[in-house]
Enzyme design. Structure first.
Site, short mmCIF file in Angstrom:
data_model
loop_
_atom_site.label_atom_id
_atom_site.label_comp_id
_atom_site.label_asym_id
_atom_site.label_seq_id
_atom_site.Cartn_x
_atom_site.Cartn_y
_atom_site.Cartn_z
N TYR A 52 0.89 -1.33 0.07
CA TYR A 52 -0.07 -0.13 0.19
C TYR A 52 0.85 1.22 0.04
O TYR A 52 1.39 1.65 0.83
CB TYR A 52 -1.05 0.18 1.31
CG TYR A 52 -1.89 -1.25 1.42
CD1 TYR A 52 -2.02 -2.09 0.02
CD2 TYR A 52 -2.66 -1.43 2.34
CE1 TYR A 52 -2.98 -3.05 0.14
CE2 TYR A 52 -3.35 -2.68 2.27
CZ TYR A 52 -3.64 -3.41 1.29
OH TYR A 52 -4.52 -4.54 1.13
N ILE A 237 -12.94 -5.34 7.16
CA ILE A 237 -12.17 -4.43 7.38
C ILE A 237 -12.40 -3.34 6.40
O ILE A 237 -11.51 -2.96 5.49
CB ILE A 237 -10.89 -5.11 7.28
CG1 ILE A 237 -10.58 -5.74 6.01
CG2 ILE A 237 -10.18 -5.67 8.32
CD1 ILE A 237 -9.11 -6.14 5.61
N LYS A 239 -12.41 0.07 4.77
CA LYS A 239 -11.43 1.59 4.97
C LYS A 239 -11.99 2.82 5.05
O LYS A 239 -13.05 3.06 4.25
CB LYS A 239 -10.45 1.49 3.69
CG LYS A 239 -9.54 2.48 3.59
CD LYS A 239 -10.01 3.27 2.45
CE LYS A 239 -9.10 4.67 2.22
NZ LYS A 239 -9.52 5.80 1.28
N ASN A 249 -18.90 3.29 10.46
CA ASN A 249 -18.55 1.67 10.33
C ASN A 249 -18.43 0.99 11.60
O ASN A 249 -18.98 0.04 11.56
CB ASN A 249 -17.37 1.32 9.45
CG ASN A 249 -17.06 2.10 8.07
OD1 ASN A 249 -18.42 2.51 7.36
ND2 ASN A 249 -16.22 2.56 7.57
N1 LIG Z 1 -5.78 -8.90 0.67
C1 LIG Z 1 -6.14 -8.21 -0.33
O1 LIG Z 1 -5.70 -8.56 -1.28
C2 LIG Z 1 -6.74 -7.01 -0.26
C3 LIG Z 1 -7.46 -6.37 -1.48
C4 LIG Z 1 -8.53 -5.13 -1.50
C5 LIG Z 1 -8.61 -4.60 0.02
N2 LIG Z 1 -7.98 -5.17 0.96
C6 LIG Z 1 -7.90 -4.72 2.42
O2 LIG Z 1 -9.61 -4.32 2.80
C7 LIG Z 1 -9.69 -3.18 3.06
C8 LIG Z 1 -10.92 -2.46 2.58
O3 LIG Z 1 -11.12 -2.53 1.36
P1 LIG Z 1 -11.04 -1.31 0.18
O4 LIG Z 1 -10.31 -0.44 0.84
O5 LIG Z 1 -10.77 -1.91 -1.14
O6 LIG Z 1 -12.59 -0.98 0.12
P2 LIG Z 1 -13.75 -0.63 0.88
O7 LIG Z 1 -13.63 -0.74 2.40
O8 LIG Z 1 -15.06 -1.50 0.35
O9 LIG Z 1 -14.49 0.71 0.52
C9 LIG Z 1 -13.58 2.09 0.78
C10 LIG Z 1 -14.33 3.05 0.16
O10 LIG Z 1 -15.50 3.17 0.89
C11 LIG Z 1 -15.43 4.56 1.62
N3 LIG Z 1 -16.26 4.61 2.74
C12 LIG Z 1 -15.60 4.00 3.82
N4 LIG Z 1 -16.62 4.03 4.96
C13 LIG Z 1 -17.73 4.76 4.52
C14 LIG Z 1 -18.76 5.51 4.99
N5 LIG Z 1 -19.10 5.01 6.19
N6 LIG Z 1 -19.44 6.27 4.27
C15 LIG Z 1 -19.02 6.40 2.86
N7 LIG Z 1 -18.06 6.12 2.31
C16 LIG Z 1 -17.31 5.25 3.08
C17 LIG Z 1 -14.02 5.05 1.61
O11 LIG Z 1 -13.96 6.52 1.56
P3 LIG Z 1 -12.99 7.51 2.56
O12 LIG Z 1 -11.59 7.09 2.25
O13 LIG Z 1 -13.16 8.78 2.02
O14 LIG Z 1 -13.40 7.21 4.04
C18 LIG Z 1 -13.44 4.34 0.41
O15 LIG Z 1 -13.69 5.12 -0.81
C19 LIG Z 1 -8.58 -2.33 2.39
O16 LIG Z 1 -8.13 -0.94 2.80
C20 LIG Z 1 -7.19 -3.21 2.62
O17 LIG Z 1 -6.81 -3.01 3.93
C21 LIG Z 1 -6.99 -6.30 0.98
#
Ligand SMILES: NC(=O)c1ccc[n+]([C@@H]2O[C@H](COP(=O)([O-])OP(=O)(O)OC[C@H]3O[C@@H](n4cnc5c(N)ncnc54)[C@H](OP(=O)(O)O)[C@@H]3O)[C@@H](O)[C@H]2O)c1
Length: 281
Positions: A52, A237, A239, A249
């Protein structure tokens, strides 16, 4: 905040944790405030990775958890290209330095690459003996990978599989979830909001979420997280780069949906076909 045992570890962990992918794109102060607010509200599972921002995000996390390390269940990941035996050992040292800590609570292979799993796992075991990681697991592993991992490491070594899981992508329900349940692995659902493609309030599914949310004085996102959390082995988890998002969240942590509400969501966001588990990049 509801807590559950994390796989076969001794840890009871909050069901909602905090992701950090692309956190480097958020305002730094806001990102740090979001993580700290999340910790205040019990979202102690923080997920990061060397990938990241190529170290930038681990540094942000290190700053956010400074002085609070013992509250946190800290997870990082080695990228496959570094996951040789020696490469894993040195990648871990670099992550520890950026995170300003002496240990990770869990260390994951980010996805399967070209290095033999044996080599990565031997390194994980060495790191564990040295107290640099307290447990280890995998990410983006499908059933054949899990079978192979189990053959190499034996039962009880891997503690989790972190995989893509959200309302519009439920493929893990076909085989990966049942496999993890059979073998005592925690499943950590990543991108639980679809990585920014959350169903809007004007869509049919979005309306269902909204109606259920109103009945609970909750939000559509909280309802969505709770739907994923209906599996007892599951953690999620999301983000958040903003403190108000972290607060929202965390609110999913104590929400309870009825069987009829879960069935409505299941109908609005159907299971879909079994698909191979692949890394999201
Ligand atoms: N192992 C792997 O291969 C892998 C792959 C992908 C992800 N991950 C992990 O999983 C985590 C979560 O997945 P992700 O980051 O892909 O996507 P996500 O959590 O599904 O979505 C993140 C998005 O949602 C928004 N958001 C979060 N809470 C919100 C709320 N309460 N209201 C409105 N918008 C909200 C965030 O905006 P803001 O940032 O503006 O708050 C961001 O744009 C990652 O950060 C990472 O740590 C792991």
């Amino acid at each position: 905040m509801e807590r559950r045992r994390f796989g076969l570890t001794k840890h009871e962990l909050a069901v909602v944790g905090q992701g950090t992918w692309y956190l480097e794109d958020s305002d730094r102060a806001s990102a740090i405030a979001a993580l700290r607010r999340g910790l205040d509200l019990g979202m102690t599972h923080i997920d990061t990775a060397e990938l990241y921002g190529w170290g930038t995000v681990e540094r942000i996390v290190g700053e956010a958890i400074a002085g609070r390390r013992d509250e946190v269940f800290l997870v990082s990941k080695v990228v496959p290209q570094n996951a040789s035996r020696r490469g894993t050992l040195s990648a871990c040292e670099r992550s520890l330095a950026r995170l300003r800590t002496d240990r990770l609570d869990c260390y994951l292979l980010h996805w399967r690459g070209e290095h033999p799993l044996e080599d990565t796992f031997v390194a994980f075991e060495q790191l564990q003996r040295e107290g640099k990681i307290l447990s280890w697991g995998v990410s983006n592993f499908d059933v054949p990978d899990l079978d192979e991992a189990r053959e190499i490491a034996g039962d009880g070594s891997l503690v989790c599989n972190q995989v893509l899981y959200h309302l519009k992508e439920r493929a893990i329900e076909h085989a990966v979830l049942p496999w993890c349940a059979r073998h005592g692995l925690a499943v950590v659902a990543y991108s639980p909001f679809g990585h920014g493609r959350f169903p809007g309030p004007r869509t049919r599914g979005g309306r269902v979420l909204q109606e259920i949310a109103v009945a609970h004085g909750a939000t559509a996102r909280q309802v969505a997280l709770r739907f994923l959390l209906r599996w007892p082995l599951l953690f999620t988890i999301p983000k958040a780069g903003r403190p108000e998002h972290a607060v929202e969240n965390a609110g999913a942590g104590d929400l309870r949906l009825t069987a009829a509400e879960l069935a409505r969501i299941d109908h609005a966001f159907p299971l879909g076909p079994r698909r191979p588990v692949l890394p999201t990049l």
